[in-house]
Design a protein around this motif. Sequence first.
Motif, PDB file in Angstrom:
ATOM      1  N   GLN A   1     -78.268  60.665  64.065  1.00 27.72           N
ATOM      2  CA  GLN A   1     -79.364  61.359  63.377  1.00 27.72           C
ATOM      3  C   GLN A   1     -80.526  61.488  64.355  1.00 27.72           C
ATOM      4  O   GLN A   1     -80.915  60.518  65.003  1.00 27.72           O
ATOM      5  CB  GLN A   1     -79.797  60.583  62.135  1.00 27.72           C
ATOM      6  N   GLN A   2     -81.081  62.670  64.471  1.00 32.80           N
ATOM      7  CA  GLN A   2     -82.115  62.934  65.467  1.00 32.80           C
ATOM      8  C   GLN A   2     -83.493  62.507  64.969  1.00 32.80           C
ATOM      9  O   GLN A   2     -83.737  62.456  63.765  1.00 32.80           O
ATOM     10  CB  GLN A   2     -82.107  64.417  65.834  1.00 32.80           C
TER      11      GLN A   2
ATOM     12  N   GLY B   1     -72.030  65.615  54.035  1.00 30.54           N
ATOM     13  CA  GLY B   1     -72.946  65.816  52.921  1.00 30.54           C
ATOM     14  C   GLY B   1     -74.086  66.741  53.312  1.00 30.54           C
ATOM     15  O   GLY B   1     -74.261  67.080  54.480  1.00 30.54           O
ATOM     16  N   ARG B   2     -74.884  67.119  52.340  1.00 32.27           N
ATOM     17  CA  ARG B   2     -75.975  68.069  52.568  1.00 32.27           C
ATOM     18  C   ARG B   2     -77.137  67.506  53.380  1.00 32.27           C
ATOM     19  O   ARG B   2     -77.975  68.255  53.856  1.00 32.27           O
ATOM     20  CB  ARG B   2     -76.488  68.604  51.244  1.00 32.27           C
ATOM     21  N   MET B   3     -77.197  66.177  53.549  1.00 34.71           N
ATOM     22  CA  MET B   3     -78.282  65.582  54.331  1.00 34.71           C
ATOM     23  C   MET B   3     -77.806  65.113  55.697  1.00 34.71           C
ATOM     24  O   MET B   3     -78.532  64.440  56.413  1.00 34.71           O
ATOM     25  CB  MET B   3     -78.906  64.416  53.558  1.00 34.71           C
ATOM     26  N   GLY B   4     -76.574  65.448  56.068  1.00 33.57           N
ATOM     27  CA  GLY B   4     -76.041  65.067  57.364  1.00 33.57           C
ATOM     28  C   GLY B   4     -75.150  63.843  57.339  1.00 33.57           C
ATOM     29  O   GLY B   4     -74.585  63.474  58.359  1.00 33.57           O
ATOM     30  N   GLN B   5     -75.015  63.199  56.203  1.00 34.91           N
ATOM     31  CA  GLN B   5     -74.151  62.024  56.101  1.00 34.91           C
ATOM     32  C   GLN B   5     -72.688  62.442  56.084  1.00 34.91           C
ATOM     33  O   GLN B   5     -72.356  63.524  55.657  1.00 34.91           O
ATOM     34  CB  GLN B   5     -74.504  61.192  54.862  1.00 34.91           C
ATOM     35  N   ARG B   6     -71.834  61.561  56.579  1.00 35.47           N
ATOM     36  CA  ARG B   6     -70.392  61.784  56.506  1.00 35.47           C
ATOM     37  C   ARG B   6     -69.847  60.840  55.457  1.00 35.47           C
ATOM     38  O   ARG B   6     -70.064  59.643  55.529  1.00 35.47           O
ATOM     39  CB  ARG B   6     -69.746  61.537  57.858  1.00 35.47           C
ATOM     40  N   LYS B   7     -69.175  61.377  54.470  1.00 38.21           N
ATOM     41  CA  LYS B   7     -68.683  60.604  53.332  1.00 38.21           C
ATOM     42  C   LYS B   7     -67.366  59.931  53.701  1.00 38.21           C
ATOM     43  O   LYS B   7     -66.365  60.596  53.891  1.00 38.21           O
ATOM     44  CB  LYS B   7     -68.541  61.510  52.116  1.00 38.21           C
ATOM     45  N   LEU B   8     -67.391  58.613  53.782  1.00 35.11           N
ATOM     46  CA  LEU B   8     -66.223  57.831  54.161  1.00 35.11           C
ATOM     47  C   LEU B   8     -65.466  57.391  52.913  1.00 35.11           C
ATOM     48  O   LEU B   8     -65.531  58.048  51.892  1.00 35.11           O
ATOM     49  CB  LEU B   8     -66.679  56.642  55.011  1.00 35.11           C
ATOM     50  N   ALA B   9     -64.768  56.288  52.982  1.00 37.25           N
ATOM     51  CA  ALA B   9     -63.969  55.806  51.855  1.00 37.25           C
ATOM     52  C   ALA B   9     -64.849  55.504  50.647  1.00 37.25           C
ATOM     53  O   ALA B   9     -65.976  55.034  50.787  1.00 37.25           O
ATOM     54  CB  ALA B   9     -63.201  54.550  52.256  1.00 37.25           C
ATOM     55  N   ALA B  10     -64.315  55.778  49.462  1.00 40.20           N
ATOM     56  CA  ALA B  10     -65.036  55.508  48.215  1.00 40.20           C
ATOM     57  C   ALA B  10     -64.070  54.960  47.188  1.00 40.20           C
ATOM     58  O   ALA B  10     -62.966  55.467  47.025  1.00 40.20           O
ATOM     59  CB  ALA B  10     -65.680  56.784  47.683  1.00 40.20           C
TER      60      ALA B  10
END
Length: 118
Positions: free
Chosen positions: A41-42, A20-29
């Motif tokens: 996340q730093q 995602g645009r904020m650094g998240q990784r989109k898992l199952a939905a």
Amino acid sequence: MSGTSGSRVGKVEAAAVAAGRMGQRKLAAGSRVAMRLWAAQQPSEGEPEVAREYETVGYAVSGRARLRAEDQTIELGPGDSWVVPAGVSHTYEILEPFTAVEATSPPAQEADRDAPPS
């Protein structure tokens, strides 16, 4: 796997996980809940507070963070879990490289609900 519903079972391969645009990784939905991973996340002071249309529950895997939600400040470390109700203004300050898994309901990625604050 986005929008899975009914009796259909699905799997998201690690190599296919979208960022995602904020650094998240989109898992199952599914149709009512989605998972995302915030990996390593730093440290940061956090973004401006934002209220989202979805409820978030999270679990800290490693590192430390500070969740600021309206008049509350909550320290998060490995093994801690939390809830941010829909509509509550909040932000996260990352204190040490932080990895967490979150579930959102309704799914945050639908209709770009988890876009960065403007």
